[in-house]
Write a protein that holds these residues in place. Structure first.
Motif, PDB file in Angstrom:
ATOM      1  N   MET A 201      74.471  65.197  60.320  1.00 48.90           N
ATOM      2  CA  MET A 201      74.698  65.361  61.896  1.00 48.90           C
ATOM      3  C   MET A 201      74.897  66.946  61.904  1.00 48.90           C
ATOM      4  O   MET A 201      75.723  67.457  61.341  1.00 48.90           O
ATOM      5  CB  MET A 201      75.764  64.466  62.283  1.00 48.90           C
ATOM      6  CG  MET A 201      76.285  64.601  63.668  1.00 48.90           C
ATOM      7  SD  MET A 201      77.564  63.672  64.259  1.00 48.90           S
ATOM      8  CE  MET A 201      77.063  62.016  64.052  1.00 48.90           C
ATOM      9  N   ALA A 202      74.238  67.353  62.827  1.00 42.22           N
ATOM     10  CA  ALA A 202      74.516  68.875  63.397  1.00 42.22           C
ATOM     11  C   ALA A 202      75.739  69.036  63.764  1.00 42.22           C
ATOM     12  O   ALA A 202      76.396  68.056  64.409  1.00 42.22           O
ATOM     13  CB  ALA A 202      73.440  69.232  64.011  1.00 42.22           C
ATOM     14  N   LYS A 203      76.283  70.285  63.871  1.00 49.95           N
ATOM     15  CA  LYS A 203      77.386  70.771  64.807  1.00 49.95           C
ATOM     16  C   LYS A 203      77.307  70.195  66.080  1.00 49.95           C
ATOM     17  O   LYS A 203      76.262  70.321  66.709  1.00 49.95           O
ATOM     18  CB  LYS A 203      77.700  72.289  64.535  1.00 49.95           C
ATOM     19  CG  LYS A 203      77.903  72.949  63.306  1.00 49.95           C
ATOM     20  CD  LYS A 203      78.319  74.227  63.327  1.00 49.95           C
ATOM     21  CE  LYS A 203      78.250  74.775  61.786  1.00 49.95           C
ATOM     22  NZ  LYS A 203      77.168  74.670  61.226  1.00 49.95           N
ATOM     23  N   PHE A 204      78.528  69.964  66.725  1.00 45.80           N
ATOM     24  CA  PHE A 204      78.369  69.446  68.083  1.00 45.80           C
ATOM     25  C   PHE A 204      79.591  69.720  68.809  1.00 45.80           C
ATOM     26  O   PHE A 204      80.854  69.761  68.049  1.00 45.80           O
ATOM     27  CB  PHE A 204      78.140  67.761  68.248  1.00 45.80           C
ATOM     28  CG  PHE A 204      79.283  66.909  67.760  1.00 45.80           C
ATOM     29  CD1 PHE A 204      79.770  66.664  68.688  1.00 45.80           C
ATOM     30  CD2 PHE A 204      79.317  66.771  66.319  1.00 45.80           C
ATOM     31  CE1 PHE A 204      80.933  65.543  68.070  1.00 45.80           C
ATOM     32  CE2 PHE A 204      80.155  66.061  65.978  1.00 45.80           C
ATOM     33  CZ  PHE A 204      80.984  65.246  66.739  1.00 45.80           C
ATOM     34  N   VAL A 205      79.586  69.596  70.058  1.00 46.29           N
ATOM     35  CA  VAL A 205      80.903  69.839  71.142  1.00 46.29           C
ATOM     36  C   VAL A 205      81.488  68.376  71.418  1.00 46.29           C
ATOM     37  O   VAL A 205      80.311  67.728  71.744  1.00 46.29           O
ATOM     38  CB  VAL A 205      80.565  70.726  72.316  1.00 46.29           C
ATOM     39  CG1 VAL A 205      81.864  70.707  73.362  1.00 46.29           C
ATOM     40  CG2 VAL A 205      80.187  72.198  71.890  1.00 46.29           C
ATOM     41  N   LEU A 206      82.656  68.107  71.471  1.00 43.97           N
ATOM     42  CA  LEU A 206      82.949  66.930  71.614  1.00 43.97           C
ATOM     43  C   LEU A 206      82.977  66.688  73.289  1.00 43.97           C
ATOM     44  O   LEU A 206      83.721  67.434  74.046  1.00 43.97           O
ATOM     45  CB  LEU A 206      84.674  66.666  71.435  1.00 43.97           C
ATOM     46  CG  LEU A 206      84.667  66.425  69.941  1.00 43.97           C
ATOM     47  CD1 LEU A 206      86.483  66.589  69.415  1.00 43.97           C
ATOM     48  CD2 LEU A 206      84.493  64.906  69.426  1.00 43.97           C
ATOM     49  N   LEU A 207      82.295  65.603  73.849  1.00 42.06           N
ATOM     50  CA  LEU A 207      81.753  65.520  74.969  1.00 42.06           C
ATOM     51  C   LEU A 207      81.732  63.723  75.368  1.00 42.06           C
ATOM     52  O   LEU A 207      82.119  63.713  76.431  1.00 42.06           O
ATOM     53  CB  LEU A 207      80.551  66.067  75.511  1.00 42.06           C
ATOM     54  CG  LEU A 207      80.385  67.527  75.544  1.00 42.06           C
ATOM     55  CD1 LEU A 207      78.781  67.903  75.898  1.00 42.06           C
ATOM     56  CD2 LEU A 207      81.165  68.098  76.403  1.00 42.06           C
ATOM     57  N   ASP A 208      81.657  63.192  74.386  1.00 46.24           N
ATOM     58  CA  ASP A 208      81.368  61.505  74.759  1.00 46.24           C
ATOM     59  C   ASP A 208      82.323  60.821  73.617  1.00 46.24           C
ATOM     60  O   ASP A 208      81.728  59.619  73.149  1.00 46.24           O
ATOM     61  CB  ASP A 208      80.176  61.401  74.805  1.00 46.24           C
ATOM     62  CG  ASP A 208      79.631  59.981  75.163  1.00 46.24           C
ATOM     63  OD1 ASP A 208      80.501  59.292  75.870  1.00 46.24           O
ATOM     64  OD2 ASP A 208      78.781  59.309  74.969  1.00 46.24           O
ATOM     65  N   ALA A 209      83.297  61.222  72.975  1.00 46.97           N
ATOM     66  CA  ALA A 209      84.151  60.529  72.081  1.00 46.97           C
ATOM     67  C   ALA A 209      84.644  59.245  72.794  1.00 46.97           C
ATOM     68  O   ALA A 209      84.948  59.154  73.974  1.00 46.97           O
ATOM     69  CB  ALA A 209      85.127  61.345  71.625  1.00 46.97           C
ATOM     70  N   ARG A 210      84.593  58.064  72.028  1.00 45.08           N
ATOM     71  CA  ARG A 210      85.138  56.913  72.583  1.00 45.08           C
ATOM     72  C   ARG A 210      86.356  56.250  71.463  1.00 45.08           C
ATOM     73  O   ARG A 210      86.355  56.622  70.818  1.00 45.08           O
ATOM     74  CB  ARG A 210      84.034  55.941  72.360  1.00 45.08           C
ATOM     75  CG  ARG A 210      82.642  56.119  73.091  1.00 45.08           C
ATOM     76  CD  ARG A 210      82.860  56.440  74.675  1.00 45.08           C
ATOM     77  NE  ARG A 210      83.188  55.223  75.100  1.00 45.08           N
ATOM     78  CZ  ARG A 210      82.246  54.432  75.688  1.00 45.08           C
ATOM     79  NH1 ARG A 210      81.101  54.775  75.528  1.00 45.08           N
ATOM     80  NH2 ARG A 210      82.940  53.399  76.549  1.00 45.08           N
ATOM     81  N   LEU A 211      87.079  55.576  72.446  1.00 43.19           N
ATOM     82  CA  LEU A 211      88.366  55.108  71.728  1.00 43.19           C
ATOM     83  C   LEU A 211      88.478  53.617  72.295  1.00 43.19           C
ATOM     84  O   LEU A 211      88.732  53.458  73.435  1.00 43.19           O
ATOM     85  CB  LEU A 211      89.745  55.791  72.233  1.00 43.19           C
ATOM     86  CG  LEU A 211      90.814  55.211  71.644  1.00 43.19           C
ATOM     87  CD1 LEU A 211      91.086  55.023  70.274  1.00 43.19           C
ATOM     88  CD2 LEU A 211      92.060  56.334  72.199  1.00 43.19           C
ATOM     89  N   PHE A 212      88.617  52.615  71.401  1.00 42.72           N
ATOM     90  CA  PHE A 212      88.689  51.154  71.761  1.00 42.72           C
ATOM     91  C   PHE A 212      90.041  50.693  70.900  1.00 42.72           C
ATOM     92  O   PHE A 212      90.048  50.767  69.768  1.00 42.72           O
ATOM     93  CB  PHE A 212      87.630  50.394  71.143  1.00 42.72           C
ATOM     94  CG  PHE A 212      86.356  50.864  71.647  1.00 42.72           C
ATOM     95  CD1 PHE A 212      85.980  50.575  72.889  1.00 42.72           C
ATOM     96  CD2 PHE A 212      85.227  51.688  70.896  1.00 42.72           C
ATOM     97  CE1 PHE A 212      84.642  51.238  73.592  1.00 42.72           C
ATOM     98  CE2 PHE A 212      84.199  52.102  71.611  1.00 42.72           C
ATOM     99  CZ  PHE A 212      83.758  51.862  72.754  1.00 42.72           C
TER     100      PHE A 212
END
Length: 243
Positions: free
Chosen positions: A1-12
């Motif tokens: 997985m490449a570097k990315f910006v946190l935009l769509d994190a999910r918490l259940f």
């Protein structure tokens, strides 16, 4: 997985999707170091691993008035132990997921006048933190018995375990019931073997299961479910991992 910006994190949380009320999610995991230095350690401190622990901390915008909202979900879970799943990039099938069973240790609300009402909370692990995948996405309603898409987890060596978390997020219908199970097999799971079965669920909530440490040669896993009731409908998420 490449570097990315946190935009769509999910918490259940056990029976709630707190993603839409969260603006910060942090995971931490550590192994306690125990010193075993002796006269044959060649002048260097020597340690071995002791107890492990993990923690989830999150914060966001406060909401209340429904079991799916962060205030209602947090108060009902405070001091209790249940399943938690965190996804750093989304919750589609096959997405990276971190899974644990933990205790909701604290919950804080409030700020100065004029500020967006915030919340913060912490979960402390009761089971290991497991790195796995999403096996069923949260945004797909199920109304009839069926099976999910297989995900490739790999073999389970002897001494390792399969971990599976079920988050039932919404329930509709008359006397609705869903019983989910985890199956394994080849790439298409043409001849499935049931590895774990959750208890029947009739309301939002969460469950987590783990295997007994027996080796499993299968490499693909999926969730399957049996739904009963009159016009039933379920929204749920399932995460799987091996540790």
């Amino acid at each position: 997985m490449a570097k990315f910006v946190l935009l769509d994190a999910r918490l259940f949380a056990p029976g709630a999707d707190l993603s839409g009320a969260s603006s910060k999610i942090e995971l931490s995991s550590e192994i306690e170091d125990k010193e075993t230095t002796n006269y044959l350690s060649a002048g260097w401190k020597e340690v071995i691993g002791g107890l492990g622990s993990a923690e989830i901390s999150a914060e966001g915008q406060w909401e209340a008035g429904d079991p799916s909202k962060v205030d209602d979900a947090s108060w009902s879970a405070l001091g209790g132990i249940g399943p938690y799943t965190v996804c750093p990039t989304g919750s589609t099938v096959g997405a990276l997921a971190y899974i644990t069973s933990g205790m909701r240790a604290d919950y804080n609300v409030g700020d100065a006048v004029g500020e967006v009402a915030p919340w913060t909370g912490t979960v402390k692990s009761s089971w290991p933190l497991v790195r796995g995948q999403i096996a069923h996405p949260p945004g797909l309603a199920r109304t009839v018995t069926g099976t999910g898409t297989p995900v490739q987890l790999g073999v389970i060596p002897a001494g390792k375990r399969l971990y599976a978390a079920l988050h039932v997020l919404s329930v509709a219908g008359t006397t609705p019931s869903i019983t989910a199970r985890i199956e394994s097999g080849d790439a298409t799971i043409s001849t499935p073997t049931t590895r774990a079965t959750f208890s029947a669920a009739t309301a939002p909530g969460g469950q987590i299961l783990r295997g007994d440490g027996t080796a499993v040669a299968d490499t693909y896993y999926r969730v399957a479910w049996t739904i009963t009731g009159t016009t039933p409908s379920f929204m749920f998420a399932v995460s799987l991992g091996i540790r």
